[in-house]
Write a protein that holds these residues in place. Structure first.
Motif, PDB file in Angstrom:
ATOM      1  N   LEU D 366      -7.458  -3.613   2.227  1.00 52.48           N
ATOM      2  CA  LEU D 366      -6.403  -3.372   1.242  1.00 52.48           C
ATOM      3  C   LEU D 366      -6.303  -1.899   0.853  1.00 52.48           C
ATOM      4  O   LEU D 366      -5.393  -1.506   0.129  1.00 52.48           O
ATOM      5  N   LEU D 367      -7.250  -1.097   1.321  1.00 48.90           N
ATOM      6  CA  LEU D 367      -7.319   0.282   0.848  1.00 48.90           C
ATOM      7  C   LEU D 367      -6.004   1.007   1.135  1.00 48.90           C
ATOM      8  O   LEU D 367      -5.551   1.076   2.278  1.00 48.90           O
ATOM      9  N   GLY D 368      -5.429   1.539   0.102  1.00 51.33           N
ATOM     10  CA  GLY D 368      -4.169   2.262   0.247  1.00 51.33           C
ATOM     11  C   GLY D 368      -2.971   1.385  -0.069  1.00 51.33           C
ATOM     12  O   GLY D 368      -1.923   1.879  -0.443  1.00 51.33           O
ATOM     13  N   GLN D 370      -3.391  -1.252  -2.156  1.00 52.54           N
ATOM     14  CA  GLN D 370      -3.827  -2.075  -3.283  1.00 52.54           C
ATOM     15  C   GLN D 370      -2.741  -2.209  -4.346  1.00 52.54           C
ATOM     16  O   GLN D 370      -2.611  -3.241  -4.982  1.00 52.54           O
ATOM     17  N   ARG D 371      -1.945  -1.174  -4.516  1.00 50.59           N
ATOM     18  CA  ARG D 371      -0.912  -1.268  -5.564  1.00 50.59           C
ATOM     19  C   ARG D 371       0.331  -1.983  -5.060  1.00 50.59           C
ATOM     20  O   ARG D 371       0.931  -2.771  -5.766  1.00 50.59           O
ATOM     21  N   ARG D 374      -0.197  -5.676  -5.163  1.00 51.31           N
ATOM     22  CA  ARG D 374      -0.851  -6.280  -6.329  1.00 51.31           C
ATOM     23  C   ARG D 374      -0.028  -7.426  -6.898  1.00 51.31           C
ATOM     24  O   ARG D 374       1.176  -7.523  -6.705  1.00 51.31           O
ATOM     25  N   LEU D 379      -5.682  -7.581  -8.138  1.00 50.05           N
ATOM     26  CA  LEU D 379      -5.822  -7.194  -6.748  1.00 50.05           C
ATOM     27  C   LEU D 379      -5.615  -8.455  -5.916  1.00 50.05           C
ATOM     28  O   LEU D 379      -6.139  -9.511  -6.262  1.00 50.05           O
TER      29      LEU D 379
END
Lengths: 352, 288, 347, 511
Positions: D366-368, D370-371, D374, D379
């Motif tokens: 999910l890195l990068g 994550q927003r 969401r 998360l």
């Protein structure tokens, strides 16, 4: 009241040689006399803690006298912070103590909260007035002994400069300052007074440094009302040649540096503690607010056994004369700086 | 009485007393941090040294021995820091905090058990003239400077603090140097503590170090990790507390003057007055 | 479950080791450690009052410990919890004396004031770190002293109440947090702190903001890569950390002292470092370690009065626990996340 | 070239059966290696083949688990690098071990300071170093602080450290990796001089041409084993490449494009960027990238490519110029904003940048994003697990487990995780730095295929690689970076290695 203090004085004389003022932290002694049920006494120190050779130590000494004199069982709890007061008081109450001493005005509010929760326990507070049915409040007229110290200082100073060294500024310390200044003014109109506060009651080295500066700025006598900082002040006087003195407070500090501590303004917390303990052992708890001044024997100066010979002729007589005036109520010593401003020095015929 | 000249004279007399313990401790910090070990335990080590000196003097009446024992105590405490930082790869800040808490607790505990009265020791034999230690401190500033910048040991030490792997490949024993620097730093900080107790006041009292270890830490940073810089910062901070003693009663409340070292340090490390840059590997664990 | 046990093994081992070493210290000075710890345990849990008092201590340590733990998760070492606690306590006392609203409004407002006071104090260190790369370790140490001295000035001068001690005026009666158990000092602050711990656990593990905070703590560069501005996260973490420590001060004022005194805290802020570390910086773990240290602090009084062991000994235990937890190569060490030595690529 | 027989002197250094394990990984497996005086022996192999491990063993940094080392025929055992140094070995590391705040002289003489009367003798040290530097034609000021020097000069300081000790055996670890062509040429002269002085030189390299130009002998390592060792006159680039990768790869195998490039998707105008030291790294670069196009960015590492990539992605604020993406000026937008506009990035440093090593696989997937993904403030961890599984399905991550921390994977697997995360089907703009560095051949092929696939779906790709072959195999157009500027642009089909090389060297000058 007089009766109490005669007993206390006798006890002090008796105990003077044996106890030497030292006691263990939390001495929970068994009953020495073997009577049916010994009274259980306890005290809570303020954040200054035992070993201050001053206020807390004095109270502890009274307690230790009560242990030897009255066969009391005693407990001492020390406080590390202001929020410790309440749990310390509660703990001691829970342990079934009969009389619990709260040492110091900082405990005012805590005791005010705790006392109603333990109606069967009796409390006493030093230096503050707590209005609860089971609390005896004990306050002292420190300004009166400070006045006498000021008299001695005003007469003894050769440089006509004396100094007051306080700890953290507060109304209590202000009493010492006002009384001292009034005493100096009364006997020596030429004397000036320096005033400094260390801002701490713990920083011994600072106390020494402040005293050194006061001496260098011309004072030859420093009245130190600054907790452990006072120990530093005495140490500084020791490192100086003859003619420099410190006046101690609360306990008899004369012996720490014989000949260097001109006198100590005593506050007989020990006597008050013992007197109250003696009453308590007869289940007779005095109520309300007990004010101990010169008249009641609650404050005073030491006998100056090391420094007598350095005092100018007639100094002791003058001091005694002022003491009489105060005891007789003819001289009201100012206890605040505001009162000090309005204070009219009272001159005796015998002043210099 | 308050001519500038007299004020200066009075300040000049107090200043060395205020500065001496700070200089010892700050030099200790300088040595340790130049070797790459952050020492925030200066406060605790000072207390340990102050206490050990008084106990020794109390028992033996030998002041020189007392100072010696204080130094040994400081070395032992610093060795704990070094061991956990080096052998255990622990976070140096965490260990420093632990030593502060441990030492302050331990000294208070021992005051009670050794002297039979909590809070403070009785008066013990001390140095008749503590100014000796002031001269020692000043001499040490020069000595530490010379060692750090003019001797092989100093170059090796700074190399170890800057880039330990480069030092290691040059045949320098990084771990040994870090142990030695930290322990030497502890010895100096403890001397600062001993100055306070058997030097200046001849008693030990709980809380008597009163934050001086952290002021020394501030001086290390403010002095940019150099002996002269740190000693200068100590003198500067001492100047303000001396002025505070001499001129008390002025318009500025005492607390504000006392705050000054801390505020200045914040300003210094935020880079507002020339960036305070620590040795490149200060606080960074070294693993081969 | 098995996981939880494994996670607990390290801290419990560190504790055991610390207790063993301090027992040797006691033996060296002719004290019976069993009697001492027995008295301690008795004082901490031997009576309803004692247990309640343990929980009172736990409360402050839990708030402050959560604060330190959150900062740790973001790779920051907040040594300033003590100063933030003072700032929070002072703000609360000011609000509590000034506001006069029904308790249901006043108490939350006062708590908020405390949180904000602490947050500002922590936030300063956060901003200095994020904006100028100034080590938060040093700034928080320095800010502690600024808080102590500043509050001492305020209570002896401008903010002084009419009490004889240097303290602020008492808070309004409607601001007082009453005990939730009669005849104790235990207030709703404890359940509040536990709820906050649970929330924080969820927040760190399950929310985007918590994820980003952890990412910055583990790898600042990776976080930047992932679109996170580490500066924002650092400031936010220090604000949160300060707010939590501030709440410790706020609840002390509202529930216990009812006014502010510069010596409000017996070092909760420093003990909270031990609390956070022993709790492995996990909010749930912090609950248990706060309870342990609360018991230690409270039981120390009984240890002193019943067994004659100076209560300063518990600071020795505390220091040892931190040492052993920090050791990375002892089996009890927690392998705490390595904090980055300094900020990278700050601009 | 090397005489054999009873009269021949023993090798300067010889290692037999060196074995070194890290956990389950065998970094060196019974490696034999030797070097003679007056010889340059190149050691080549892909990243991770075990070259550095072997050198660290020879230099005493690592203790081997098995095998023996001899210096001039005598058995030796090094407890630390100081033992190795005393035995006459000197090493220049790829990542310089210099103390920035020390002077050149202090660095060169570290551990061997000149003293007089117990104190360091600065003047003597500086004159000595000045003399030594002059002997090798290094224009170094012994009193200058290293922090003020450029890369080439720093390397010279490292060389001086070795030469000052008069090391008879010199190890150079990828010495040209960070050098401009002119600096490289100067370095070659130094190496030849070392050989002519009778020293034994071990050259670790990965550029075959340099090896061919400089070495007398070459040894190839592959997966921890020696896959070949031969004199240079019997070696050619194709043979060596085969030995390195294990199978013949056709360097010229370019797959034909299936679609034509579309409109300009990314327009860079006069972009300037500062590096970490606040020095200009990119100086006024302008270029366009079209939809469905791979723009290869060639150049020697350290010429501003990485900074350029970071500026495109929003990690580094430009000091001047603009970046327009999808007809929007994104110059001031954050990485997050650019990401949600469809821009993605494969960073050069996977361990420190592309992953949070302590996070589990699902969290890393999910890195990068994550927003973007969401749910309220939460998360979307279940999505992370699905994404991780999808990446595993496409790239087969060895030892895959969504709950496993990324740190537990091998370097190649970590790279696949990043590449898999970044090359989604909906990517519009992809910035790739060295996407196949350190991954095995099979995975590299998968990644290359996937890059073309993404391009054919209409994405714009900026491919930055320090491997010219990779650039040539994948790019539609090639731009050469040199000293932060565009030194030339080529159509991929027509560019020759010689042209590209000349261009890479063209505007650079000796510092």
């Amino acid at each position: 009241m007089r009766r109490l203090f005669i007993l206390a004085a006798a006890a002090a004389l008796f105990a003077g040689c044996s106890s030497g003022g030292s006691g263990s932290t939390a001495a929970s002694g068994t009953n020495a006399t073997g009577t049916n049920s010994p009274i259980k006494l306890a005290m809570v120190t303020d954040v200054g803690g035992l070993g201050d050779k001053s206020f807390n130590d004095s109270a502890n000494r009274g307690l230790q006298w009560a242990k030897t004199q009255l066969g009391a069982q005693v407990t001492v709890l020390q406080s590390r912070s202001v929020t410790d007061y309440e749990p310390n008081l509660s703990t001691l109450a829970d342990q079934g103590n009969d009389l619990i001493f709260a040492i110091g005005f900082l405990m005012h509010d805590s005791l005010n909260d705790v006392a109603p929760r333990y109606p069967a326990t009796h409390f006493a507070i030093i230096d503050s007035d707590v209005d609860q049915p089971n609390v005896t409040s004990i306050t002292f007229r420190e300004e009166e002994s400070s006045f006498l110290a000021g008299v001695i200082a005003g007469l003894t100073t050769k440089k006509n400069v004396v100094a007051f060294l306080g700890g953290i500024e507060s109304p209590l310390i202000e009493k010492f300052q006002a009384g001292f200044a009034a005493g100096v003014e009364s006997v020596n109109p030429h004397a000036t007074m320096l005033v400094k506060y260390t801002g701490s009651f713990d920083d011994v080295a600072s106390g020494k440094e402040y005293t050194s500066v006061l001496f260098d700025q011309g004072a030859d006598i420093v009245y130190a009302a600054a907790g452990k900082c006072g120990l530093g002040a005495i140490d500084e006087a020791q490192s100086r040649p003859a003619g420099y003195y410190v006046i101690g407070v609360d306990s008899d500090q004369d012996g720490i540096a014989p000949g260097k501590v001109l006198t100590s303004a005593l506050k007989h917390v020990d006597h008050a503690v013992l007197a109250l303990a003696a009453d308590a052992s007869r289940s007779d708890f005095p109520r309300g607010n007990l004010v101990f001044g010169l008249k009641e024997g609650g404050v005073g100066l030491t006998e100056m056994k090391y420094t007598r010979r350095y005092l100018p002729a007639g100094a002791l007589a003058t001091e005694k004369a002022y003491e009489k005036l105060i005891v007789a109520g003819k001289l009201v010593v100012p206890s605040t700086l505001v009162q000090l401003k309005a204070f009219v020095p009272v001159h005796l015929a015998a002043t210099k | 009485m308050s001519t500038p000249w007299l004020i200066a004279l009075a300040v000049a007399k107090v200043l060395p007393k205020k500065a001496t313990p700070l200089i010892f401790a700050a030099l200790g910090g300088v040595i340790s941090e130049n070797g790459g070990i952050v020492n925030i335990a200066l406060e605790g080590i000072m207390a340990g040294g102050a206490f050990a000196a008084v106990v020794t003097s109390y028992r033996t009446h030998d002041v020189v021995l007392a100072i010696f024992v204080a130094v040994l105590t400081g070395m032992a405490l610093a060795a704990v820091l070094a061991y956990f930082a080096l052998a255990q790869s622990a976070d140096q800040i965490v260990v420093g905090m632990a030593i502060n808490i441990l030492t302050l607790g331990m000294t208070a505990y021992l005051v009670s058990t050794v002297f039979g009265q909590p809070g403070a020791s009785p008066e013990v034999p001390g140095l008749r003239n503590e100014a000796v230690l002031t001269w020692v401190a000043l001499a040490l500033v020069v000595v530490v400077h010379v060692i750090l910048y003019r001797t092989r040991i100093g170059i090796h030490l700074r190399a170890v603090g800057e880039e330990p792997r480069a030092a290691a490949t040059a045949g320098i024993n990084v771990v040994a140097y870090r142990y030695a620097a930290t322990i030497a730093g502890g010895a100096l900080a403890a001397l600062g503590g001993a100055y306070l107790s058997v030097g200046e006041t001849h008693i030990y009292s709980d809380g008597m170090v009163a934050g001086r270890g952290f002021i020394a830490l501030a001086a290390v940073i403010f002095g940019k990790w150099t002996p002269f810089g740190a000693a200068g910062a100590c003198a500067f901070f001492a100047l303000f507390s001396s002025l505070q003693i001499v001129l008390q009663g002025g318009a500025v409340p005492a607390q504000f003057l006392e705050m000054l070292p801390y505020l200045l340090t914040i300003v210094a490390i935020a880079g507002f007055i020339g960036r305070a840059r620590p040795p490149a590997s200060d606080g960074v664990p070294y693993e081969r | 479950m098995r996981d939880a046990l494994r996670h607990a093994a390290g801290p419990v081992g560190a504790l055991a080791l610390a207790l063993i070493v301090s027992s040797f210290v006691m033996l060296a000075f002719h004290t019976n450690p069993i009697a001492a710890f027995g008295a301690l345990l008795h004082g901490a849990f031997g009576s309803k009052q004692g247990s309640a008092e343990t929980l009172v201590q736990t409360t402050a340590l839990l708030f402050a410990g959560l604060g330190v733990a959150v900062a740790f998760r973001a790779g920051l070492f907040n040594i300033g919890a003590e100063g933030q606690l003072v700032a929070g306590g002072l703000s609360t006392a000011i609000a509590g004396a000034a506001l006069h609203a029904p308790a249901i409004i006043e108490i939350p407002l006062c708590l908020l004031a405390g949180a904000i006071g602490g947050a500002i104090w922590g936030g300063i260190a956060g901003v200095l770190r994020a904006r100028f790369g100034a080590s938060e370790v040093i700034t928080t140490i320095m800010l502690n002293y600024v808080a102590f001295l500043g509050s001492s000035y305020l209570v002896s001068g401008p903010l002084r109440g009419d009490l004889s001690a240097p303290e602020t005026a008492p808070i309004a009666a409607t601001a007082v947090m009453a005990p939730i158990i009669a005849n104790t000092r235990l207030t709703a602050a404890l359940p509040l702190a536990i709820l906050l711990a649970l929330y924080l656990w969820w927040w760190l593990g399950r929310t985007v903001a918590g994820y980003e905070l952890r990412a910055v703590g583990k790898s600042e560069r990776a976080a930047r890569y992932a679109g996170v501005d580490p500066r924002v996260v650092i400031v936010r973490a220090m604000l949160m950390s300060g707010a939590l420590a501030g709440l410790a001060g706020a609840t002390e004022v509202l529930g216990l002292l009812h006014r502010f005194n510069a010596e409000l805290s017996p070092g909760y802020g420093f003990t909270s470092i031990a609390v956070a570390l022993l709790g492995a910086t996990n909010p749930i773990g912090v609950i248990f370690s706060a309870l342990f240290f609360g018991a230690l602090q409270n039981g120390a009084l009984a240890m002193q009065s019943l067994a004659g062991v100076p209560k300063d000994l518990i600071s020795v235990v505390e220091g040892l626990v931190i040492l052993f937890v920090a050791a990375r190569k002892l089996p009890v060490g927690l392998m705490l996340a390595r904090r980055p030595a300094r900020i990278e690529g700050d601009s | 070239m090397i005489q054999s027989g009873p009269a021949a002197p023993p090798p300067a250094l010889s290692a037999h059966g060196i074995t070194k394990r890290f956990g389950s990984l065998v970094a060196n497996d019974s490696v034999d290696f030797d070097v003679h005086f007056g010889e340059v022996h190149a050691l080549i192999g892909e990243n991770g083949a075990g070259k550095s491990t072997l050198m660290n063993v020879l230099y005493g940094v690592l203790r081997p688990d098995g095998g023996s080392i001899r210096i001039e025929g005598r058995d030796v055992s090094f407890a630390s690098c100081s033992n190795a140094m005393r035995a006459g070995i000197g090493m220049v590391f790829q990542h310089f071990l210099l103390i920035d705040r020390f002077t050149v002289a202090e660095n060169v003489l570290l551990g061997r300071e000149r003293t007089r009367g117990g104190f360091t003798d600065r003047a003597a040290a500086e004159s000595e170093v000045r003399e030594l530097a002059a002997r090798y034609k290094f224009g170094l000021d012994p009193a200058a602080r290293v922090e003020a020097l450029n890369v080439g000069a720093r390397q010279q300081v490292e060389l001086l450290k070795v030469l000052e000790r008069d090391a008879r055996i010199v190890i150079l670890d990828e010495p040209t990796a960070a050098l401009a062509p002119a600096e490289t040429a100067a370095l070659f002269d130094v190496v030849r001089r070392l050989r002519s002085e009778g020293r034994a030189v071990i050259l670790i390299a990965h550029k075959l041409k340099e090896v061919m130009a400089l070495a007398d002998r070459v040894t190839v390592l592959r997966r921890g084993k020696v896959s070949g060792s031969l004199p240079i006159d019997r070696a050619d680039a194709a043979t060596l490449a085969t030995l390195m990768v294990g199978k013949v790869i056709d360097l010229d195998a370019r797959e034909p494009r299936r679609t034509a490039p579309g409109d300009v998707a990314l327009a860079v105008r006069d972009l300037s960027v500062l590096n970490d030291d606040r020095l200009p790294a990119v100086r006024g670069v302008s270029l366009d990238v079209r939809a469905g196009e791979i723009l290869g960015l060639a150049g020697v590492e350290g010429n501003g490519q990485t900074e350029f990539a970071e500026a495109l992605y929003g990690l580094r604020p430009p000091s001047g110029g603009s970046v327009t993406f999808a007809e929007r000026d994104v110059s001031r937008l954050s990485a997050e904003a650019r990401r949600s506009a469809g821009m993605r990035y494969v960073p050069a440093d996977r361990q420190r940048e592309g992953l949070v090593l302590d996070f589990d696989t699902a969290e890393n997937a999910l890195l990068g994003d994550q927003r973007r993904t969401r749910r309220g403030m939460r998360l979307d961890l279940p999505l992370g697990q699905r994404l991780a599984s999808a990446i595993d399905a496409r790239y087969s991550l060895a030892g895959f487990d969504p709950a496993k921390s990324a740190v537990a994977y091998s370097g190649g697997t970590q790279q696949k995780l990043i590449v898999g995360r970044e090359m989604t089907d909906d990517v519009r703009m992809l910035i790739c730095v060295a996407p196949t560095r350190g991954v095995d051949i099979g995975a590299a092929a998968t990644i290359h295929r996937r890059l073309r696939d993404v391009r054919d779906r209409g994405a714009s790709i900026v491919l930055i690689s320090f491997d010219l072959d990779e650039i040539r195999a994948l790019s539609d157009r090639i731009v050469v970076f040199s000293e932060g500027r565009i030194a030339g642009e080529f159509a991929a089909e027509s560019a020759t290695d010689a042209q590209l090389g000349a261009c890479m060297a063209g505007v650079s000058s000796v510092a």
